[in-house]
Write a protein that holds these residues in place. Structure first.
Motif, PDB file in Angstrom:
ATOM      1  N   TYR A 124      18.307  -8.400  12.337  1.00  0.00           N
ATOM      2  CA  TYR A 124      16.893  -8.050  12.197  1.00  0.00           C
ATOM      3  C   TYR A 124      15.981  -8.963  13.017  1.00  0.00           C
ATOM      4  O   TYR A 124      14.869  -8.585  13.371  1.00  0.00           O
ATOM      5  N   GLN A 125      16.430 -10.172  13.308  1.00  0.00           N
ATOM      6  CA  GLN A 125      15.587 -11.111  14.037  1.00  0.00           C
ATOM      7  C   GLN A 125      15.329 -10.665  15.475  1.00  0.00           C
ATOM      8  O   GLN A 125      14.383 -11.136  16.112  1.00  0.00           O
ATOM      9  N   TYR A 126      16.154  -9.751  15.987  1.00  0.00           N
ATOM     10  CA  TYR A 126      15.985  -9.304  17.370  1.00  0.00           C
ATOM     11  C   TYR A 126      15.029  -8.117  17.489  1.00  0.00           C
ATOM     12  O   TYR A 126      14.572  -7.788  18.585  1.00  0.00           O
ATOM     13  N   VAL A 127      14.746  -7.470  16.360  1.00  0.00           N
ATOM     14  CA  VAL A 127      13.830  -6.321  16.360  1.00  0.00           C
ATOM     15  C   VAL A 127      12.397  -6.821  16.488  1.00  0.00           C
ATOM     16  O   VAL A 127      12.014  -7.814  15.874  1.00  0.00           O
ATOM     17  N   GLY A 128      11.601  -6.110  17.282  1.00  0.00           N
ATOM     18  CA  GLY A 128      10.211  -6.493  17.473  1.00  0.00           C
ATOM     19  C   GLY A 128      10.014  -7.528  18.563  1.00  0.00           C
ATOM     20  O   GLY A 128       8.876  -7.869  18.901  1.00  0.00           O
ATOM     21  N   THR A 140      14.850 -18.089  15.963  1.00  0.00           N
ATOM     22  CA  THR A 140      14.478 -17.007  16.876  1.00  0.00           C
ATOM     23  C   THR A 140      14.179 -17.566  18.267  1.00  0.00           C
ATOM     24  O   THR A 140      14.109 -18.779  18.476  1.00  0.00           O
ATOM     25  N   SER A 141      13.986 -16.652  19.212  1.00  0.00           N
ATOM     26  CA  SER A 141      13.677 -17.060  20.586  1.00  0.00           C
ATOM     27  C   SER A 141      12.336 -17.777  20.668  1.00  0.00           C
ATOM     28  O   SER A 141      12.048 -18.476  21.634  1.00  0.00           O
ATOM     29  N   PHE A 189      25.001 -16.944  18.867  1.00  0.00           N
ATOM     30  CA  PHE A 189      23.996 -17.809  19.485  1.00  0.00           C
ATOM     31  C   PHE A 189      23.836 -17.485  20.971  1.00  0.00           C
ATOM     32  O   PHE A 189      24.743 -16.945  21.617  1.00  0.00           O
ATOM     33  N   LEU A 190      22.667 -17.800  21.476  1.00  0.00           N
ATOM     34  CA  LEU A 190      22.339 -17.561  22.874  1.00  0.00           C
ATOM     35  C   LEU A 190      22.525 -18.872  23.624  1.00  0.00           C
ATOM     36  O   LEU A 190      21.916 -19.890  23.269  1.00  0.00           O
ATOM     37  N   GLN A 191      23.358 -18.834  24.628  1.00  0.00           N
ATOM     38  CA  GLN A 191      23.604 -20.033  25.419  1.00  0.00           C
ATOM     39  C   GLN A 191      22.915 -19.882  26.773  1.00  0.00           C
ATOM     40  O   GLN A 191      23.150 -18.924  27.501  1.00  0.00           O
ATOM     41  N   ASP A 192      22.052 -20.809  27.065  1.00  0.00           N
ATOM     42  CA  ASP A 192      21.265 -20.776  28.299  1.00  0.00           C
ATOM     43  C   ASP A 192      21.680 -21.951  29.166  1.00  0.00           C
ATOM     44  O   ASP A 192      21.313 -23.098  28.909  1.00  0.00           O
ATOM     45  N   LEU A 193      22.469 -21.672  30.208  1.00  0.00           N
ATOM     46  CA  LEU A 193      22.966 -22.730  31.082  1.00  0.00           C
ATOM     47  C   LEU A 193      22.262 -22.672  32.437  1.00  0.00           C
ATOM     48  O   LEU A 193      21.921 -21.586  32.920  1.00  0.00           O
ATOM     49  N   PRO A 194      22.032 -23.809  33.077  1.00  0.00           N
ATOM     50  CA  PRO A 194      21.348 -23.845  34.373  1.00  0.00           C
ATOM     51  C   PRO A 194      22.055 -22.975  35.415  1.00  0.00           C
ATOM     52  O   PRO A 194      23.275 -23.041  35.573  1.00  0.00           O
ATOM     53  N   GLY A 195      21.288 -22.140  36.084  1.00  0.00           N
ATOM     54  CA  GLY A 195      21.841 -21.310  37.144  1.00  0.00           C
ATOM     55  C   GLY A 195      22.594 -20.087  36.665  1.00  0.00           C
ATOM     56  O   GLY A 195      23.181 -19.360  37.461  1.00  0.00           O
ATOM     57  N   GLU A 196      22.609 -19.833  35.351  1.00  0.00           N
ATOM     58  CA  GLU A 196      23.317 -18.680  34.809  1.00  0.00           C
ATOM     59  C   GLU A 196      22.396 -17.844  33.924  1.00  0.00           C
ATOM     60  O   GLU A 196      21.419 -18.352  33.374  1.00  0.00           O
ATOM     61  N   PRO A 244      19.009 -21.966  22.263  1.00  0.00           N
ATOM     62  CA  PRO A 244      17.722 -21.265  22.256  1.00  0.00           C
ATOM     63  C   PRO A 244      17.537 -20.342  21.051  1.00  0.00           C
ATOM     64  O   PRO A 244      16.416 -20.150  20.582  1.00  0.00           O
ATOM     65  N   GLU A 245      18.637 -19.779  20.554  1.00  0.00           N
ATOM     66  CA  GLU A 245      18.544 -18.821  19.454  1.00  0.00           C
ATOM     67  C   GLU A 245      19.902 -18.706  18.781  1.00  0.00           C
ATOM     68  O   GLU A 245      20.938 -18.724  19.436  1.00  0.00           O
ATOM     69  N   TYR A 246      19.895 -18.583  17.455  1.00  0.00           N
ATOM     70  CA  TYR A 246      21.166 -18.423  16.753  1.00  0.00           C
ATOM     71  C   TYR A 246      20.941 -17.699  15.426  1.00  0.00           C
ATOM     72  O   TYR A 246      19.824 -17.643  14.895  1.00  0.00           O
ATOM     73  N   SER A 247      22.019 -17.151  14.879  1.00  0.00           N
ATOM     74  CA  SER A 247      22.010 -16.607  13.519  1.00  0.00           C
ATOM     75  C   SER A 247      23.369 -16.915  12.898  1.00  0.00           C
ATOM     76  O   SER A 247      24.412 -16.730  13.528  1.00  0.00           O
ATOM     77  N   ILE A 248      23.338 -17.416  11.673  1.00  0.00           N
ATOM     78  CA  ILE A 248      24.558 -17.776  10.953  1.00  0.00           C
ATOM     79  C   ILE A 248      24.758 -16.769   9.831  1.00  0.00           C
ATOM     80  O   ILE A 248      23.935 -16.661   8.925  1.00  0.00           O
ATOM     81  N   VAL A 249      25.850 -16.030   9.914  1.00  0.00           N
ATOM     82  CA  VAL A 249      26.134 -14.955   8.962  1.00  0.00           C
ATOM     83  C   VAL A 249      27.192 -15.424   7.962  1.00  0.00           C
ATOM     84  O   VAL A 249      28.217 -15.993   8.350  1.00  0.00           O
ATOM     85  N   LEU A 250      26.936 -15.190   6.680  1.00  0.00           N
ATOM     86  CA  LEU A 250      27.892 -15.550   5.629  1.00  0.00           C
ATOM     87  C   LEU A 250      28.982 -14.484   5.566  1.00  0.00           C
ATOM     88  O   LEU A 250      28.804 -13.414   4.998  1.00  0.00           O
ATOM     89  N   GLU A 251      30.120 -14.794   6.180  1.00  0.00           N
ATOM     90  CA  GLU A 251      31.223 -13.844   6.264  1.00  0.00           C
ATOM     91  C   GLU A 251      32.035 -13.762   4.977  1.00  0.00           C
ATOM     92  O   GLU A 251      32.528 -12.704   4.611  1.00  0.00           O
ATOM     93  N   ASP A 252      32.194 -14.894   4.306  1.00  0.00           N
ATOM     94  CA  ASP A 252      33.015 -14.910   3.091  1.00  0.00           C
ATOM     95  C   ASP A 252      32.683 -16.159   2.284  1.00  0.00           C
ATOM     96  O   ASP A 252      32.097 -17.112   2.801  1.00  0.00           O
ATOM     97  N   MET A 253      33.067 -16.154   1.017  1.00  0.00           N
ATOM     98  CA  MET A 253      32.843 -17.318   0.151  1.00  0.00           C
ATOM     99  C   MET A 253      33.875 -17.308  -0.968  1.00  0.00           C
ATOM    100  O   MET A 253      34.389 -16.251  -1.350  1.00  0.00           O
ATOM    101  N   LYS A 254      34.152 -18.493  -1.491  1.00  0.00           N
ATOM    102  CA  LYS A 254      35.115 -18.597  -2.582  1.00  0.00           C
ATOM    103  C   LYS A 254      34.944 -19.939  -3.276  1.00  0.00           C
ATOM    104  O   LYS A 254      34.264 -20.844  -2.773  1.00  0.00           O
TER     105      LYS A 254
END
Length: 268
Positions: A123-127, A109-110, A68-75, A41-51
């Motif tokens: 920042y995607q969660y603000v607003g 985003t959601s 990421f947001l995991q949306d499972l049935p009944g949970e 449903p929603e995710y963000s990929i952050v660049l932690e390191d590079m080389k």
């Protein structure tokens, strides 16, 4: 609500990510990672390191932290996180995000909006009224406040100014996010050249300093070898020239002495 990691479905996804990241897949790593999370449903990929690795041909790599947001049935939906290993990316991807260390470089985003434009993490969660609300303080300033169960977002991403004022958010959202322009913060504190990133990712800059020092040492060694080589060549040439000059003078002296004796003998 905490960011959780334990679940059979998530374990299978994590195993697939691990096997893929270790396979040395030639395809672009960022595109592959986005594809793996496209159905969440929603995710963000952050660049932690590079080389870039390699002596003659440099191979570019990225390392990601995925939220990421995991949306499972009944949970109840849960935020989960995964850190990848070193993943090979294309030269184009590496150059595009070379200045975005520590930032979100791909997200959904959601509302289903997707973006691959760098922005500060979280920042995607603000607003989004799903996660919090705008409140007004005694000075009349509007600021963002996460709901209690989502308060962890501020601590996990740790990039929000306190209070996170609406006028700052509006500037980011209207002038950068909507126009797909990278946003590095009001004071350019985020990204590879940012002061915040230098504090939170010291290993990256230490490696860069080590590479620079190593490169300078190699350059000095090359210069020294070339200078020494030219010095030896000049010295050898000079010695040979002197030897030839001395030999020539000796030869001329012998010839002169011989002619003198011959002349003297003939006169008697």
């Amino acid at each position: 609500m905490n960011i959780q990691r334990s679940h059979s479905t998530w374990a299978a996804l994590a195993a697939m990510l691990f096997l893929w990241s270790c396979s040395g897949a030639p395809e672009d790593g960022l595109a592959q990672t986005i594809a793996l999370f496209k159905d969440t449903p929603e995710y963000s990929i952050v660049l932690e390191d590079m080389k870039q690795d390699g002596n003659f041909v440099k191979t570019p790599y990225h390392q990601y932290r995925v939220y990421f947001l995991q949306d499972l049935p009944g949970e109840e939906p849960k935020f989960r996180t995964h850190e990848t290993g070193w993943i090979q990316v294309s030269e184009e991807t590496f150059k595009k995000y070379e200045g975005a260390l520590g930032m979100t470089i791909a997200m959904k985003t959601s509302k289903g909006e997707e973006s691959t434009t760098p922005q500060p993490t979280g920042y995607q969660y603000v607003g989004n009224p799903q996660y919090g609300q705008w409140r007004t303080n005694s000075s009349g300033d509007s600021f963002w406040e996460f709901y209690g169960k989502y308060a962890f977002i501020s601590s996990v991403f740790d990039v929000f100014e306190s209070p996170f004022k609406r006028k700052y958010y509006n500037n980011y959202h209207n002038n950068y996010y909507k126009n797909r322009v990278p946003y590095y913060g009001r004071n350019k504190q985020y990204g590879t050249a940012g002061s915040y990133t230098r504090k939170t990712k010291p290993n990256f800059y230490q490696r860069a300093q080590t590479r620079e020092a190593r490169s300078k040492t190699k350059f000095r060694d090359k210069v020294a070898k070339r200078t020494y080589g030219r010095s030896v060549t000049r010295s050898s040439t000079s010695t040979t020239s002197k030897s030839r000059s001395s030999s020539s003078r000796t030869s001329r002296s012998r010839m002169s002495s011989s002619r003198s004796r011959s002349f003297s003998s003939g006169g008697k």
